[in-house]
Design a protein around this motif. Sequence first.
Motif, PDB file in Angstrom:
ATOM      1  N   ARG A   9     -52.077   6.936  47.268  1.00  0.00           N
ATOM      2  CA  ARG A   9     -52.262   5.648  46.616  1.00  0.00           C
ATOM      3  C   ARG A   9     -51.100   5.180  45.743  1.00  0.00           C
ATOM      4  NH1 ARG A   9     -54.815   3.671  42.335  1.00  0.00           N
ATOM      5  NH2 ARG A   9     -55.045   5.762  41.524  1.00  0.00           N
ATOM      6  N   VAL A  10     -50.654   6.016  44.776  1.00  0.00           N
ATOM      7  CA  VAL A  10     -49.668   5.470  43.837  1.00  0.00           C
ATOM      8  C   VAL A  10     -48.287   6.078  44.140  1.00  0.00           C
ATOM      9  CG1 VAL A  10     -49.179   4.940  41.425  1.00  0.00           C
ATOM     10  CG2 VAL A  10     -51.536   5.368  42.135  1.00  0.00           C
ATOM     11  N   GLU A  11     -47.604   5.476  45.098  1.00  0.00           N
ATOM     12  CA  GLU A  11     -46.285   6.015  45.445  1.00  0.00           C
ATOM     13  C   GLU A  11     -45.217   5.393  44.545  1.00  0.00           C
ATOM     14  OE1 GLU A  11     -45.040   5.824  49.553  1.00  0.00           O
ATOM     15  OE2 GLU A  11     -43.255   7.041  49.088  1.00  0.00           O
ATOM     16  N   ILE A  12     -44.261   6.204  44.121  1.00  0.00           N
ATOM     17  CA  ILE A  12     -43.184   5.736  43.244  1.00  0.00           C
ATOM     18  C   ILE A  12     -41.920   5.533  44.079  1.00  0.00           C
ATOM     19  CG2 ILE A  12     -41.826   6.286  41.165  1.00  0.00           C
ATOM     20  CD1 ILE A  12     -44.940   5.944  40.754  1.00  0.00           C
ATOM     21  N   LEU A  13     -41.369   4.333  43.986  1.00  0.00           N
ATOM     22  CA  LEU A  13     -40.154   4.013  44.746  1.00  0.00           C
ATOM     23  C   LEU A  13     -39.078   3.540  43.785  1.00  0.00           C
ATOM     24  CD1 LEU A  13     -41.924   2.006  47.602  1.00  0.00           C
ATOM     25  CD2 LEU A  13     -41.037   4.335  47.755  1.00  0.00           C
ATOM     26  N   VAL A  14     -37.832   3.839  44.089  1.00  0.00           N
ATOM     27  CA  VAL A  14     -36.716   3.365  43.258  1.00  0.00           C
ATOM     28  C   VAL A  14     -35.696   2.734  44.202  1.00  0.00           C
ATOM     29  CG1 VAL A  14     -34.896   4.044  41.622  1.00  0.00           C
ATOM     30  CG2 VAL A  14     -37.090   5.234  41.577  1.00  0.00           C
ATOM     31  N   ASP A  15     -35.242   1.556  43.863  1.00  0.00           N
ATOM     32  CA  ASP A  15     -34.263   0.822  44.674  1.00  0.00           C
ATOM     33  C   ASP A  15     -33.023   1.697  44.946  1.00  0.00           C
ATOM     34  OD1 ASP A  15     -32.882  -1.905  45.401  1.00  0.00           O
ATOM     35  OD2 ASP A  15     -31.537  -0.823  44.050  1.00  0.00           O
ATOM     36  N   GLY A  16     -32.520   1.647  46.187  1.00  0.00           N
ATOM     37  CA  GLY A  16     -31.457   2.550  46.633  1.00  0.00           C
ATOM     38  C   GLY A  16     -30.223   2.595  45.748  1.00  0.00           C
ATOM     39  N   GLU A  17     -29.674   1.419  45.381  1.00  0.00           N
ATOM     40  CA  GLU A  17     -28.433   1.389  44.602  1.00  0.00           C
ATOM     41  C   GLU A  17     -28.690   1.878  43.167  1.00  0.00           C
ATOM     42  OE1 GLU A  17     -25.513   1.274  45.362  1.00  0.00           O
ATOM     43  OE2 GLU A  17     -24.494   0.803  43.467  1.00  0.00           O
ATOM     44  N   ILE A  18     -29.840   1.466  42.615  1.00  0.00           N
ATOM     45  CA  ILE A  18     -30.208   1.930  41.262  1.00  0.00           C
ATOM     46  C   ILE A  18     -30.402   3.442  41.292  1.00  0.00           C
ATOM     47  CG2 ILE A  18     -32.116   1.885  39.575  1.00  0.00           C
ATOM     48  CD1 ILE A  18     -32.189  -1.090  39.894  1.00  0.00           C
ATOM     49  N   GLN A  19     -31.050   3.909  42.344  1.00  0.00           N
ATOM     50  CA  GLN A  19     -31.290   5.350  42.483  1.00  0.00           C
ATOM     51  C   GLN A  19     -29.966   6.110  42.500  1.00  0.00           C
ATOM     52  OE1 GLN A  19     -30.779   7.340  45.491  1.00  0.00           O
ATOM     53  NE2 GLN A  19     -31.887   9.129  44.754  1.00  0.00           N
ATOM     54  N   ARG A  20     -29.005   5.604  43.235  1.00  0.00           N
ATOM     55  CA  ARG A  20     -27.711   6.294  43.373  1.00  0.00           C
ATOM     56  C   ARG A  20     -27.005   6.371  42.023  1.00  0.00           C
ATOM     57  NH1 ARG A  20     -22.764   5.309  43.793  1.00  0.00           N
ATOM     58  NH2 ARG A  20     -22.934   3.050  43.589  1.00  0.00           N
ATOM     59  N   ARG A  21     -26.997   5.240  41.291  1.00  0.00           N
ATOM     60  CA  ARG A  21     -26.263   5.228  40.011  1.00  0.00           C
ATOM     61  C   ARG A  21     -27.021   6.004  38.927  1.00  0.00           C
ATOM     62  NH1 ARG A  21     -25.260   0.012  38.043  1.00  0.00           N
ATOM     63  NH2 ARG A  21     -26.532  -1.027  39.570  1.00  0.00           N
ATOM     64  N   ALA A  22     -28.359   5.878  38.924  1.00  0.00           N
ATOM     65  CA  ALA A  22     -29.152   6.639  37.932  1.00  0.00           C
ATOM     66  C   ALA A  22     -29.004   8.134  38.192  1.00  0.00           C
ATOM     67  CB  ALA A  22     -30.618   6.229  38.002  1.00  0.00           C
ATOM     68  N   HIS A  23     -28.966   8.507  39.465  1.00  0.00           N
ATOM     69  CA  HIS A  23     -28.832   9.923  39.800  1.00  0.00           C
ATOM     70  C   HIS A  23     -27.491  10.468  39.299  1.00  0.00           C
ATOM     71  CE1 HIS A  23     -29.406  13.296  43.017  1.00  0.00           C
ATOM     72  NE2 HIS A  23     -29.687  13.687  41.792  1.00  0.00           N
ATOM     73  N   ALA A  24     -26.463   9.645  39.380  1.00  0.00           N
ATOM     74  CA  ALA A  24     -25.136  10.096  38.901  1.00  0.00           C
ATOM     75  C   ALA A  24     -25.202  10.392  37.392  1.00  0.00           C
ATOM     76  CB  ALA A  24     -24.085   9.028  39.209  1.00  0.00           C
ATOM     77  N   ALA A  25     -25.908   9.524  36.625  1.00  0.00           N
ATOM     78  CA  ALA A  25     -26.009   9.745  35.165  1.00  0.00           C
ATOM     79  C   ALA A  25     -26.845  11.000  34.866  1.00  0.00           C
ATOM     80  CB  ALA A  25     -26.634   8.515  34.499  1.00  0.00           C
ATOM     81  N   ILE A  26     -27.869  11.235  35.685  1.00  0.00           N
ATOM     82  CA  ILE A  26     -28.695  12.444  35.484  1.00  0.00           C
ATOM     83  C   ILE A  26     -27.872  13.688  35.840  1.00  0.00           C
ATOM     84  CG2 ILE A  26     -30.735  13.705  36.317  1.00  0.00           C
ATOM     85  CD1 ILE A  26     -32.060  10.927  36.790  1.00  0.00           C
ATOM     86  N   ARG A  27     -27.118  13.588  36.951  1.00  0.00           N
ATOM     87  CA  ARG A  27     -26.294  14.744  37.366  1.00  0.00           C
ATOM     88  C   ARG A  27     -25.277  15.103  36.293  1.00  0.00           C
ATOM     89  NH1 ARG A  27     -26.015  13.025  42.765  1.00  0.00           N
ATOM     90  NH2 ARG A  27     -24.137  11.886  42.193  1.00  0.00           N
ATOM     91  N   ARG A  28     -24.672  14.053  35.666  1.00  0.00           N
ATOM     92  CA  ARG A  28     -23.681  14.332  34.600  1.00  0.00           C
ATOM     93  C   ARG A  28     -24.343  15.115  33.481  1.00  0.00           C
ATOM     94  NH1 ARG A  28     -22.463   8.671  34.749  1.00  0.00           N
ATOM     95  NH2 ARG A  28     -21.415   8.475  36.730  1.00  0.00           N
ATOM     96  N   MET A  29     -25.597  14.770  33.161  1.00  0.00           N
ATOM     97  CA  MET A  29     -26.322  15.538  32.129  1.00  0.00           C
ATOM     98  C   MET A  29     -26.534  16.978  32.608  1.00  0.00           C
ATOM     99  SD  MET A  29     -30.292  15.170  30.899  1.00  0.00           S
ATOM    100  CE  MET A  29     -31.031  15.462  32.500  1.00  0.00           C
ATOM    101  N   LEU A  30     -26.996  17.142  33.839  1.00  0.00           N
ATOM    102  CA  LEU A  30     -27.327  18.490  34.310  1.00  0.00           C
ATOM    103  C   LEU A  30     -26.078  19.378  34.381  1.00  0.00           C
ATOM    104  CD1 LEU A  30     -30.003  17.649  37.039  1.00  0.00           C
ATOM    105  CD2 LEU A  30     -30.387  18.546  34.737  1.00  0.00           C
ATOM    106  N   GLU A  31     -24.919  18.750  34.595  1.00  0.00           N
ATOM    107  CA  GLU A  31     -23.673  19.535  34.639  1.00  0.00           C
ATOM    108  C   GLU A  31     -23.289  20.070  33.261  1.00  0.00           C
ATOM    109  OE1 GLU A  31     -21.095  16.814  36.611  1.00  0.00           O
ATOM    110  OE2 GLU A  31     -22.116  17.144  38.533  1.00  0.00           O
ATOM    111  N   ILE A  32     -23.761  19.390  32.196  1.00  0.00           N
ATOM    112  CA  ILE A  32     -23.416  19.843  30.832  1.00  0.00           C
ATOM    113  C   ILE A  32     -24.230  21.073  30.468  1.00  0.00           C
ATOM    114  CG2 ILE A  32     -23.472  19.176  28.379  1.00  0.00           C
ATOM    115  CD1 ILE A  32     -23.226  16.260  29.336  1.00  0.00           C
ATOM    116  N   GLU A  33     -25.433  21.192  31.029  1.00  0.00           N
ATOM    117  CA  GLU A  33     -26.354  22.290  30.656  1.00  0.00           C
ATOM    118  C   GLU A  33     -25.718  23.650  30.798  1.00  0.00           C
ATOM    119  OE1 GLU A  33     -30.091  22.545  29.895  1.00  0.00           O
ATOM    120  OE2 GLU A  33     -29.003  21.038  28.765  1.00  0.00           O
TER     121      GLU A  33
END
Length: 351
Positions: free
Chosen positions: A327-351
């Motif tokens: 019922r409640v599927e979560i979708l994220v627009d492709g280009e937003i997903q790509r750029r948001a993922h880059a910001a998350i990855r930069r955080m995960l690389e600092i860990e």
Amino acid sequence: MWNGITFDSWYERFSRFAGDLYPGRYTAEYVRELVEMARRVRALAGEKSSTIVAHNYQYPELQEVAETVGDSLGLSQYVARQATPRVDFCGVLFMGETAKTIVGDRSRVYMPDRPGCSLVASIDQSRLDNWTSHHPDGVIISYVNTDAATKARSHYVCTSRNAPQVMAHAAREFPGRRILFLPDKYLGAFAISQSGVDPDRVDLYDGACHVHMKIGETALEEALDRHPDAELLIHPECGCASSCLAKTVVAGPAHGKAYYLSTEQMLWHARNSPSREFVVATEMGMVYRLRKDVPEKTFHPISMLAVCEYMKMNTLEKLLDSLERDRVEILVDGEIQRRAHAAIRRMLEIE
Ligand code: 13P
Ligand code: SF4
């Protein structure tokens, strides 16, 4: 692994660890219904190869039915390691979006509902445009409690567990540039004080979580009067975080026992501390997790008002319905997903 879903074990556990947190909720009749639903949830998760995860603030029955329970960072990292075609995320919408951002097309992400978050709601994109236009070379650090579009325009994402490290890293990587931290001003102030970054280099957005903002100094002092031997476990989103931290520095006797921790760090701290008693200054779902995982110690909620109604929009009934009917599927627009993922990855690389 799921043989533990029996009426006796759940009724005993909920009465013991959650009876005072949710008065009147865990009647024998309701626990019987929950156990029935939980068995169907686990059976469907097996059939659909779903990984069910739950945030620490979720109702006890959702924590019990999940494969893992944790904080925002821990759940993102857990989901990133899974290869199941489906994830059922019990948390608020920004967490489901973060999970979808990380797994991309590899898995479908579902939630029991689409609960908001007051920090996410405090971000207005036109106000953000105006703010960033005053600092065109600003380095944007977004707390994970933001929508995907805000993450996508950020250099880094951070969580309550790593905000000081991310701020220190950003200051080193971009010398001389202003740091724009959003949206939580209390977490931002905490990160400045712990990171060693010059406060004059950082601009804080004026956002706050309505649940944690109410946890001020008075609430802490009253809790300590009631439980003078307890340590304080304080989430850095709390309205009291900066003032209590300032007192800790001069180490007044009470505030010397205060610790500023993400929800999962509270659990690690409680396990390892010599202290037997704790006041928990965050949403009260965390108190259930602590009591269940560290049963030999005592945990008091800071206040019966520390309840996030968004987190509590998720129920086992809704999780079952979402699993049954996709019922409640979560979708994220492709280009937003790509750029948001880059910001998350930069955080995960600092860990
Ligand atoms: P944690 O990352 O510490 O779990 O916090 C998330 C949150 O929403 C706090 O209100
Ligand atoms: Fe958002 Fe506050 Fe609820 Fe956390 S407790 S999900 S920050 S509204």
